[in-house]
Design a protein around this motif. Structure first.
Motif, PDB file in Angstrom:
ATOM      1  N   VAL A   1     -41.302  10.662  18.026  1.00  0.00           N
ATOM      2  CA  VAL A   1     -40.675  11.727  17.225  1.00  0.00           C
ATOM      3  C   VAL A   1     -39.241  11.382  16.828  1.00  0.00           C
ATOM      4  O   VAL A   1     -38.686  11.984  15.911  1.00  0.00           O
ATOM      5  N   THR A   2     -38.640  10.406  17.515  1.00  0.00           N
ATOM      6  CA  THR A   2     -37.266  10.034  17.176  1.00  0.00           C
ATOM      7  C   THR A   2     -37.204   8.881  16.182  1.00  0.00           C
ATOM      8  O   THR A   2     -36.113   8.422  15.838  1.00  0.00           O
ATOM      9  N   HIS A   3     -38.351   8.406  15.715  1.00  0.00           N
ATOM     10  CA  HIS A   3     -38.352   7.346  14.698  1.00  0.00           C
ATOM     11  C   HIS A   3     -37.611   7.839  13.456  1.00  0.00           C
ATOM     12  O   HIS A   3     -37.880   8.927  12.938  1.00  0.00           O
ATOM     13  N   GLY A   4     -36.663   7.057  12.975  1.00  0.00           N
ATOM     14  CA  GLY A   4     -35.891   7.430  11.798  1.00  0.00           C
ATOM     15  C   GLY A   4     -34.650   8.247  12.094  1.00  0.00           C
ATOM     16  O   GLY A   4     -33.847   8.506  11.184  1.00  0.00           O
ATOM     17  N   ALA A   5     -34.482   8.656  13.342  1.00  0.00           N
ATOM     18  CA  ALA A   5     -33.266   9.402  13.698  1.00  0.00           C
ATOM     19  C   ALA A   5     -32.061   8.457  13.716  1.00  0.00           C
ATOM     20  O   ALA A   5     -32.191   7.264  14.000  1.00  0.00           O
ATOM     21  N   GLU A   6     -30.897   9.004  13.400  1.00  0.00           N
ATOM     22  CA  GLU A   6     -29.674   8.197  13.450  1.00  0.00           C
ATOM     23  C   GLU A   6     -28.998   8.406  14.795  1.00  0.00           C
ATOM     24  O   GLU A   6     -28.672   9.536  15.172  1.00  0.00           O
ATOM     25  N   ILE A   7     -28.781   7.317  15.506  1.00  0.00           N
ATOM     26  CA  ILE A   7     -28.109   7.353  16.811  1.00  0.00           C
ATOM     27  C   ILE A   7     -26.657   6.964  16.567  1.00  0.00           C
ATOM     28  O   ILE A   7     -26.363   5.836  16.157  1.00  0.00           O
ATOM     29  N   ARG A   8     -25.746   7.901  16.802  1.00  0.00           N
ATOM     30  CA  ARG A   8     -24.333   7.649  16.580  1.00  0.00           C
ATOM     31  C   ARG A   8     -23.585   7.550  17.904  1.00  0.00           C
ATOM     32  O   ARG A   8     -23.842   8.321  18.830  1.00  0.00           O
ATOM     33  N   VAL A   9     -22.651   6.622  17.951  1.00  0.00           N
ATOM     34  CA  VAL A   9     -21.805   6.466  19.139  1.00  0.00           C
ATOM     35  C   VAL A   9     -20.349   6.399  18.694  1.00  0.00           C
ATOM     36  O   VAL A   9     -19.988   5.601  17.811  1.00  0.00           O
ATOM     37  N   ARG A  10     -19.514   7.250  19.310  1.00  0.00           N
ATOM     38  CA  ARG A  10     -18.065   7.189  19.109  1.00  0.00           C
ATOM     39  C   ARG A  10     -17.435   6.623  20.376  1.00  0.00           C
ATOM     40  O   ARG A  10     -17.668   7.146  21.482  1.00  0.00           O
ATOM     41  N   VAL A  11     -16.687   5.547  20.226  1.00  0.00           N
ATOM     42  CA  VAL A  11     -15.939   4.978  21.354  1.00  0.00           C
ATOM     43  C   VAL A  11     -14.469   5.322  21.175  1.00  0.00           C
ATOM     44  O   VAL A  11     -13.894   5.123  20.100  1.00  0.00           O
TER      45      VAL A  11
END
Length: 351
Positions: free
Chosen positions: A76-86
Motif C-alpha cells: 500500500v505504500t508503493h508510490g508514497a514519498e518518503i521525506r527526511v529532514r536532517v
C-alpha cells in the motif's frame, strides 16, 4: 502457475528509502550539495541507487524526498514519498515523527510507547549514515532526523497500524531493505522444491521457519544443515500438506510467538492479512483475563510470562499433529515447535 512465469520485480522498503534520503540530506547539510541520485548499502550487501524526488534546505537543515518503489509487491505504500529532514542538533542522533509517520501508543511493539514508529533496523541504517559521513567530512554527528510521508495518515488506514496503537500515520519498516514480491504460488512451489532436494540428499530432519531470525536460531539449536532449512515464511499449510505426501522422519517448525499463536489457533497461512492472534481465546484458555486487553502477542507474553509462550508451543504442536502426523504412505512424522522472541531467544519448545 504459468510454465514460464514472468520474474517478479523486487522493491525497496520505507526504511531503505528513508536511509537514502538521510544520506542525501546530510550531503547537502554538510557542504557537498544535493546529488541527483544517492546510493546506500543495505544490511545484506545490496547497493541500490535512488533518485531524489524533492529537495529543500535552510541554514541548519536539509530535506530530501524519495518515491518508494515496492517492485511487483502489492504494497500500500508503493508510490508514497518518503521525506527526511536532517537538522543540526545536540546529543547524538534523535528520531522524530513528521506528518504521516505514526507514533507508538501501546506496548508490545519493538519501539517503545511515545516513540516515532521507525523500527530498529531502519534506525540503525540511518544512524550508520550519520556516523560514516560525519567521520568522512569532519562533522559532529549530532543530528535530528525527522521522517515524514505525505498522506501517510490516510494510507495508514489501510494497514494494521490503527489497531496496533500506532497513531498519526505509517511505520518506517524493513529488516533487509528489500521488498520481495509476494507470489503465493511461486513461494509454495519453492518450499516443495526444497523438500524434494532435502529428501534426495537423504536428510531426515527438516525445519520450516517464519523468518530469518527464527531460521538462524532453529538451525543452531538443532545443528541442521542449510539444505534442511525450508523457506516456509507464512505458508505453513503449503509446507505441511506437501510433507504428508513426501514425508521425512522429523520436522521442526520455528517462529515468533505471534505467528505461531495463529498456527495454534488453526491458521495455515500466517500472513497478517489472513488473520490475527485471538487474544480473547488465549485469555480464556489460560484463565488470564488481562491477556484479552493486550495489544499484541508480544504484549501478552510480557503480561502472562512464560506460560503463554509454552501454551502456544503446545497447542501449535497439537494442531499440527491432528492434521499432518500421518503421511499418505502410513509413515509417522515427528514434529516439534520452537517459539522465539524478536531478539532470537527461545521462549518455549514442544515436542
Amino acid at each position: 502457475m504459468k510454465d514460464d512465469p514472468k520474474p517478479l520485480r523486487r522493491g525497496w522498503t520505507t526504511g531503505a528509502c528513508a536511509t537514502a534520503a538521510t544520506r542525501a540530506g546530510l550531503m547537502a547539510l554538510w557542504g557537498e550539495g544535493f546529488p541527483e541520485k544517492v546510493r546506500i548499502t543495505l544490511p545484506k550487501g545490496e547497493r541500490p541507487e535512488f533518485e531524489l524526488s524533492y529537495t529543500t534546505s535552510g541554514p541548519d537543515w536539509a530535506e530530501v524526498g524519495i518515491i518508494k518503489d515496492a517492485g511487483d509487491d502489492p504494497d500500500v505504500t508503493h508510490g508514497a514519498e518518503i521525506r527526511v529532514r536532517v537538522s543540526r542538533s545536540s546529543g547524538g542522533v534523535v528520531f522524530k515523527a513528521g506528518a504521516g509517520v505514526g507514533t507508538v501508543t501501546k506496548a508490545g511493539l519493538p519501539i517503545g510507547v511515545g516513540e516515532p514508529a521507525i523500527n530498529p533496523v531502519p534506525r540503525e541504517m540511518m544512524r550508520a549514515q550519520v556516523t560514516e559521513m560525519a567521520a568522512r567530512l569532519g562533522q559532529v554527528p549530532d543530528i535530528e532526523i525527522t521522517v515524514s510521508i505525505p498522506d501517510g495518515d490516510t494510507i495508514a488506514l489501510k494497514t494494521w497500524n490503527p489497531r496496533l496503537g500506532i497513531v498519526g500515520g505509517l511505520s518506517v519498516l524493513g529488516t533487509t531493505g528489500v521488498v520481495r514480491p509476494f507470489s503465493c504460488a511461486a513461494w509454495i512451489a519453492s518450499i516443495h522444491r526444497g523438500i524434494d532436494v532435502a529428501r534426495a540428499e537423504g536428510l531426515t530432519h527438516l525445519s520450516g521457519c517464519t523468518g530469518t531470525t527464527s531460521e538462524r536460531i532453529v538451525q543452531a539449536h538443532h545443528n541442521l544443515s542449510d539444505a534442511a532449512m525450508l523457506d516456509m515464511g507464512d505458508f505453513v499449510g503449503g509446507m505441511l500438506k506437501y510433507l504428508v505426501k513426501h514425508p521425512v522422519e522429523r520436522v521442526t517448525i520455528g517462529g515468533g510467538i505471534g505467528k505461531l499463536a495463529k498456527l495454534a489457533q488453526g491458521a495455515m497461512d500466517l500472513h497478517s492479512k489472513r488473520g490475527q492472534v485471538d487474544l480473547a481465546f488465549w485469555a480464556d484458555r489460560l484463565g488470564l483475563p488481562d491477556i484479552a486487553s493486550a495489544n499484541t502477542a508480544l504484549d501478552a507474553t510480557q503480561i502472562a510470562g512464560p506460560v503463554f509462550a509454552q501454551s502456544v508451543a503446545e497447542l501449535a504442536l497439537e494442531t499440527v499433529n491432528a492434521r499432518f502426523k500421518t503421511a499418505t504412505d502410513g509413515a509417522s512424522i515427528s514434529y516439534d515447535i520452537v517459539v522465539i522472541d524478536r531478539a532470537g531467544a527461545i521462549l518455549a519448545t514442544a515436542s
